[in-house]
Motif scaffolding. Structure first.
Motif, PDB file in Angstrom:
ATOM      1  N   ALA A   1      42.297 -52.806 -12.524  1.00  0.00           N
ATOM      2  CA  ALA A   1      42.057 -54.029 -11.746  1.00  0.00           C
ATOM      3  C   ALA A   1      43.377 -54.551 -11.190  1.00  0.00           C
ATOM      4  O   ALA A   1      44.280 -54.874 -11.947  1.00  0.00           O
ATOM      5  CB  ALA A   1      41.399 -55.084 -12.613  1.00  0.00           C
TER       6      ALA A   1
ATOM      7  N   ARG B   1      41.739 -57.731 -18.876  1.00  0.00           N
ATOM      8  CA  ARG B   1      41.856 -57.117 -17.561  1.00  0.00           C
ATOM      9  C   ARG B   1      42.150 -55.620 -17.721  1.00  0.00           C
ATOM     10  O   ARG B   1      43.167 -55.241 -18.298  1.00  0.00           O
ATOM     11  CB  ARG B   1      42.979 -57.776 -16.767  1.00  0.00           C
ATOM     12  CG  ARG B   1      43.200 -57.164 -15.370  1.00  0.00           C
ATOM     13  CD  ARG B   1      44.362 -57.839 -14.670  1.00  0.00           C
ATOM     14  NE  ARG B   1      44.062 -59.220 -14.377  1.00  0.00           N
ATOM     15  CZ  ARG B   1      43.443 -59.635 -13.266  1.00  0.00           C
ATOM     16  NH1 ARG B   1      43.086 -58.764 -12.360  1.00  0.00           N
ATOM     17  NH2 ARG B   1      43.198 -60.918 -13.076  1.00  0.00           N
TER      18      ARG B   1
ATOM     19  N   ARG C   1      32.043 -54.050  -6.152  1.00  0.00           N
ATOM     20  CA  ARG C   1      31.836 -53.606  -7.533  1.00  0.00           C
ATOM     21  C   ARG C   1      30.349 -53.579  -7.886  1.00  0.00           C
ATOM     22  O   ARG C   1      29.912 -52.737  -8.675  1.00  0.00           O
ATOM     23  CB  ARG C   1      32.626 -54.504  -8.496  1.00  0.00           C
ATOM     24  CG  ARG C   1      34.133 -54.436  -8.290  1.00  0.00           C
ATOM     25  CD  ARG C   1      34.895 -55.055  -9.461  1.00  0.00           C
ATOM     26  NE  ARG C   1      34.497 -56.414  -9.752  1.00  0.00           N
ATOM     27  CZ  ARG C   1      35.129 -57.507  -9.317  1.00  0.00           C
ATOM     28  NH1 ARG C   1      36.208 -57.392  -8.554  1.00  0.00           N
ATOM     29  NH2 ARG C   1      34.708 -58.710  -9.649  1.00  0.00           N
TER      30      ARG C   1
ATOM     31  N   ASN D   1      33.393 -51.634 -12.420  1.00  0.00           N
ATOM     32  CA  ASN D   1      32.718 -52.923 -12.287  1.00  0.00           C
ATOM     33  C   ASN D   1      32.836 -53.666 -13.618  1.00  0.00           C
ATOM     34  O   ASN D   1      33.087 -53.058 -14.660  1.00  0.00           O
ATOM     35  CB  ASN D   1      31.251 -52.741 -11.875  1.00  0.00           C
ATOM     36  CG  ASN D   1      30.525 -51.711 -12.730  1.00  0.00           C
ATOM     37  OD1 ASN D   1      30.145 -51.995 -13.863  1.00  0.00           O
ATOM     38  ND2 ASN D   1      30.345 -50.495 -12.194  1.00  0.00           N
ATOM     39  N   PHE D   2      32.674 -54.984 -13.553  1.00  0.00           N
ATOM     40  CA  PHE D   2      32.777 -55.834 -14.738  1.00  0.00           C
ATOM     41  C   PHE D   2      31.393 -56.344 -15.118  1.00  0.00           C
ATOM     42  O   PHE D   2      30.432 -56.233 -14.351  1.00  0.00           O
ATOM     43  CB  PHE D   2      33.702 -57.025 -14.460  1.00  0.00           C
ATOM     44  CG  PHE D   2      35.072 -56.633 -13.991  1.00  0.00           C
ATOM     45  CD1 PHE D   2      35.863 -55.767 -14.733  1.00  0.00           C
ATOM     46  CD2 PHE D   2      35.574 -57.142 -12.807  1.00  0.00           C
ATOM     47  CE1 PHE D   2      37.128 -55.422 -14.310  1.00  0.00           C
ATOM     48  CE2 PHE D   2      36.841 -56.799 -12.370  1.00  0.00           C
ATOM     49  CZ  PHE D   2      37.621 -55.936 -13.111  1.00  0.00           C
TER      50      PHE D   2
ATOM     51  N   SER E   1      31.890 -59.224  -7.287  1.00  0.00           N
ATOM     52  CA  SER E   1      32.365 -58.599  -6.055  1.00  0.00           C
ATOM     53  C   SER E   1      31.264 -57.703  -5.501  1.00  0.00           C
ATOM     54  O   SER E   1      30.668 -56.919  -6.241  1.00  0.00           O
ATOM     55  CB  SER E   1      33.616 -57.770  -6.343  1.00  0.00           C
ATOM     56  OG  SER E   1      33.772 -56.725  -5.403  1.00  0.00           O
TER      57      SER E   1
ATOM     58  N   VAL F   1      40.165 -54.840  -4.733  1.00  0.00           N
ATOM     59  CA  VAL F   1      39.805 -53.798  -5.697  1.00  0.00           C
ATOM     60  C   VAL F   1      39.473 -52.504  -4.957  1.00  0.00           C
ATOM     61  O   VAL F   1      39.943 -51.415  -5.315  1.00  0.00           O
ATOM     62  CB  VAL F   1      38.619 -54.232  -6.577  1.00  0.00           C
ATOM     63  CG1 VAL F   1      38.137 -53.075  -7.435  1.00  0.00           C
ATOM     64  CG2 VAL F   1      39.014 -55.391  -7.463  1.00  0.00           C
TER      65      VAL F   1
ATOM     66  N   ILE G   1      38.628 -61.730 -11.873  1.00  0.00           N
ATOM     67  CA  ILE G   1      37.624 -60.808 -12.412  1.00  0.00           C
ATOM     68  C   ILE G   1      36.440 -61.553 -13.026  1.00  0.00           C
ATOM     69  O   ILE G   1      35.539 -60.919 -13.586  1.00  0.00           O
ATOM     70  CB  ILE G   1      38.245 -59.840 -13.432  1.00  0.00           C
ATOM     71  CG1 ILE G   1      38.800 -60.576 -14.648  1.00  0.00           C
ATOM     72  CG2 ILE G   1      39.330 -59.002 -12.774  1.00  0.00           C
ATOM     73  CD1 ILE G   1      39.315 -59.644 -15.735  1.00  0.00           C
TER      74      ILE G   1
END
Length: 279
Positions: free
Chosen positions: A7, A3, A20, A31-32, A17, A109, A13
């Motif tokens: 965040a 993480r 994101r 963004n992930f 999203s 977020v 996560i």
């Protein structure tokens, strides 16, 4: 998955999203991989998605300058997402130091990032609230602290209403927000549509399915359906149009050269944009 420090605790996560994903389309860094994977899947069907988002942001900036040029210096940006360069408060406060802006989002977020970005910035506020609950949204103390709803406000609903299904009654939500606004207020709106996309509807529908798979249904409405959100507002010229066609020539009140809409990528003409004024 580690993480990152930015965040907020408590968010999952591992789930994509919308905020994101939008950040990824705009070239952001908040963004992930799970968001990037969803974005890349959507772009397999509609490769011009980043260009659509860039056109969306460019319209927003022109509309904000138009509002300030017309004397509207208060902004309520609902579904504001993760802050990126050229956000509403930057554009508005560059035009007038009197500008006041409240950002609203239900994504933790987006809210956390807005709070971090705006720390120490006067005339701004951030609210965690849901467009589907306009009464609760308007009751947020931060809105009353920053904005004077007895004076005209520019209500921004930019790239958010297409995430509300008909069962959410988005027209009623917009109507309730409209009733809270003073005469002379503006509605600044963009909305996705199959109209204008340089693809067959069958191909474009693949992107819609990607958003449905991540439990954020994307509702593509027609131009006539989108125009319905402006009930109680008078559409300002040039009306409800493709995003690059809304005052691309500097008639937004700025001194900046805007360039010609004819030079835009065909994907930029996907969906609709408009500004309405409450009588």
């Amino acid at each position: 998955m580690e993480r990152p420090a930015w965040a907020p605790p408590g968010i999952d996560i591992s789930v994509p999203s919308v905020s994101r994903i939008y950040d990824y389309y705009l070239g952001g860094s908040h963004n992930f991989e799970v968001d990037r994977q969803a974005a890349r899947r959507a772009m397999e069907f509609m490769p011009g998605l980043p260009k659509i988002m860039q056109a969306n942001r460019a319209f927003m900036r022109r509309a904000v300058r138009y509002a300030v040029a017309g004397g509207v210096t208060q902004f309520l940006d609902i579904g504001s997402g993760i802050p990126t360069f050229g956000n509403v408060h930057e554009i508005a406060q560059a035009a007038t130091p009197e500008a006041r802006v409240v950002y609203v989002d239900h994504d933790p977020v987006a809210v956390a990032h807005s709070q971090a970005v705006l720390a120490g910035t006067g005339g701004t506020g951030v609210v965690a609230a849901d467009l589907r609950k306009p009464r609760e949204l308007l009751a947020a103390p931060e809105i009353g602290r920053v904005l004077d709803l007895s004076r005209p406000v520019a209500l921004l609903l930019v790239a958010v209403l297409h995430f509300l299904e008909d069962a959410d009654d988005p027209y009623a939500a917009v109507a309730e927000l409209r009733e809270s606004l003073a005469p002379g207020s503006l509605l600044i709106l963009t909305h996705a549509s199959f109209e204008g996309i340089p693809l067959t509807q069958e191909d474009a529908a693949g992107t819609v399915e990607v958003y449905r798979d991540i439990r954020n249904p994307l509702v593509m409405r027609s131009g006539e359906q989108i125009k319905g959100f402006f009930e109680g507002f008078d559409l300002v010229e040039p009306g409800l149009v493709a995003m690059p066609n809304w005052r691309p020539d500097g008639s937004d009140g700025s001194d900046e050269p805007q360039g010609g809409a004819a030079d835009e990528d065909p994907y930029a003409f996907s969906g609709f944009a408009g500004v309405g004024r409450k009588a």
